[in-house]
Design an enzyme around this catalytic site. Structure first.
Site, short mmCIF file in Angstrom:
data_model
loop_
_atom_site.label_atom_id
_atom_site.label_comp_id
_atom_site.label_asym_id
_atom_site.label_seq_id
_atom_site.Cartn_x
_atom_site.Cartn_y
_atom_site.Cartn_z
N THR A 144 2.44 40.68 43.84
CA THR A 144 3.38 39.76 44.48
C THR A 144 4.12 40.48 45.59
O THR A 144 4.47 41.67 45.47
CB THR A 144 4.40 39.20 43.46
OG1 THR A 144 5.43 38.50 44.17
CG2 THR A 144 5.03 40.29 42.63
N SER A 179 13.62 40.70 39.87
CA SER A 179 13.71 40.08 38.54
C SER A 179 12.90 40.90 37.57
O SER A 179 12.12 41.78 37.97
CB SER A 179 13.16 38.64 38.58
OG SER A 179 11.75 38.66 38.72
N TYR A 181 10.46 39.80 35.94
CA TYR A 181 9.07 39.47 36.25
C TYR A 181 8.54 40.38 37.36
O TYR A 181 7.48 40.99 37.24
CB TYR A 181 8.95 38.01 36.68
CG TYR A 181 7.76 37.75 37.57
CD1 TYR A 181 6.47 37.81 37.06
CD2 TYR A 181 7.93 37.48 38.93
CE1 TYR A 181 5.37 37.60 37.89
CE2 TYR A 181 6.84 37.26 39.75
CZ TYR A 181 5.57 37.33 39.23
OH TYR A 181 4.48 37.13 40.05
N HIS A 182 9.28 40.47 38.48
CA HIS A 182 8.82 41.30 39.58
C HIS A 182 8.73 42.77 39.16
O HIS A 182 7.85 43.50 39.61
CB HIS A 182 9.75 41.13 40.78
CG HIS A 182 9.66 39.78 41.42
ND1 HIS A 182 10.62 38.81 41.23
CD2 HIS A 182 8.71 39.23 42.22
CE1 HIS A 182 10.27 37.72 41.90
NE2 HIS A 182 9.12 37.94 42.51
N LYS A 185 5.44 43.46 37.59
CA LYS A 185 4.38 43.60 38.57
C LYS A 185 4.38 45.01 39.18
O LYS A 185 3.32 45.57 39.48
CB LYS A 185 4.55 42.56 39.68
CG LYS A 185 4.32 41.12 39.23
CD LYS A 185 2.84 40.87 38.98
CE LYS A 185 2.52 39.40 39.06
NZ LYS A 185 1.09 39.12 38.91
#
Length: 391
Positions: A144, A179, A181-182, A185
């Site tokens: 991402t 976040s 989530y990031h 990644k």
């Protein structure tokens, strides 16, 4: 070539699986279908009616004569993953099988842990499985652009050459994720880079921008093949959300000042980028990074474009700035490079009035499925646990 699409029941994965199948690849889908479960848990639903995965695959075969193998299970279950890989014998693995929502990861401790465990451990399992059984297999991993954050310098494609105290080196580009989530990644990228370096694996990390749109050549063939379209505050992305809000007469929800600038691309370019990466694999030991996007817009720019397109089709569209539930810069420099995929032959679909018109008409068609209670964001970065989420 045999390509296994992990997470092939999701938004990007489903469109990619059909595209590759249509292009003559032998495709398998591996998915634990948990994304559908999370919809039920959050009491939300995609704008479009999504058929069960078995029915979708059967309809694809009925229409095209092409078969897609299906493996239902969790990549965090290593024995299941190995069994599936040995049966399918992939030459390339496309990895979409992750929890992909920043707001979901910020709901509370439980959802942050779920996100990082699912994403990081799942990717580690894939790396070990490839090393042990398919060392020449090419891993194409969806990253991402959010890994980079919003640095005050140009964003390169994965690596940056720096000089320090008279010496020069090319290093992984610094990451400033926004976040949990990031962050997951970023952990993935580091683990894949490490695995390529020490085991000689080959991998391509596709740092994708925000995806918009519904239809590809394949998902538009039949309503049973239609892709999902999320508009809620957890899984909905900016442009898709704005178009659906416009269709039902809800003000476009711009977080904060709206100066947040991000990279965007059409779902049709997502599937083509994956195909280009597969067709020209990384070398053994190489960890390639491609920034996968076509254009950059601020949130305010997007809202104005949707307002203009909505007015053109007879909609009365308002824009409403609201308190930002996220912790992020709302006015910043953002200039990212994206030449690698263009050099491989990507011919981008650019966001245009005609595309917005098409997306708006699609939203209007299904607007009766919209739950207006799910339009506004419910997850706060500053106040974890404040959202009322079913367990």
């Amino acid at each position: 070539m045999k390509v296994l699409v992990i997470g092939g029941d999701g938004y990007c994965g489903w469109a990619t699986a059909l595209h590759l199948s249509n292009r003559g690849y032998e495709v398998g889908i591996l998915d634990n279908l948990v994304r559908r479960h999370w919809d039920q848990q959050l009491c939300i639903d995609t704008l479009t009616p999504i058929a069960p995965i078995h029915q979708r695959i059967q309809r694809w075969k009925d229409l095209t004569g092409k078969s897609i193998d299906l493996y239902v299970g969790d990549i965090n279950d290593y024995s299941f993953l190995i069994e599936s890989l040995l049966e399918f014998e992939p030459e390339a693995v496309v990895h979409f099988g992750e929890q992909r929502s920043a707001p979901f990861s910020m709901i509370d401790r439980e959802h942050a842990v779920l996100t990082q465990t699912n994403n990081v451990v799942g990717t580690l399992n894939i790396l070990y499985a490839i090393r042990e059984h398919f060392p020449d297999c090419h891993l194409v991993k969806l990253g991402t652009m959010g890994e980079y954050g919003t640095p005050n310098i140009d964003i390169e494609e994965g690596y940056i050459t720096i000089e320090h105290n008279g010496r020069k080196d090319t290093l992984p580009y610094p990451k400033q994720p926004g976040s949990f989530y990031h962050l997951s990644k970023v952990h993935d990228s580091h683990n894949i880079h490490f695995a390529c370096k020490i085991w000689g694996l080959r991998a391509t990390d596709l740092n994708q921008g925000v995806v918009y749109g519904v239809l590809t050549d394949e998902t538009g063939m039949d309503e049973m093949l239609i892709n999902r379209l999320d508009y809620d505050g957890v899984f909905g992305t900016a442009l898709n959300r704005f178009c659906i809000q416009a269709a039902i007469g809800h003000p476009l929800t711009v977080y904060g000042k709206g100066g947040q600038t991000r990279a965007f691309l059409d779902i049709r370019d997502t599937v083509r980028c994956v195909e280009l990466a597969i067709a020209t694999p990384a070398e053994p030991g190489q960890f390639r990074v491609f920034n996968q996007f076509t254009e950059m817009f601020s949130v305010s720019n997007l809202a104005m474009m949707v307002k203009k397109a909505g007015n053109a089709v007879g909609l009365d569209v308002d824009i409403q700035n609201m308190e930002n539930p996220r912790v992020e810069l709302e006015d910043h420099y953002f200039n990212a490079k994206n030449t690698n995929l263009l050099d491989l032959g990507l011919q981008p679909h650019y966001l245009s009035d005609s595309l917005l018109d098409s997306l708006l008409n699609f939203a209007i068609k299904y607007k009766g499925r919209v739950d207006k209670n799910e339009i506004l964001p419910k997850v706060s970065w500053r106040n974890p646990g404040s959202a009322k989420i079913a367990k």
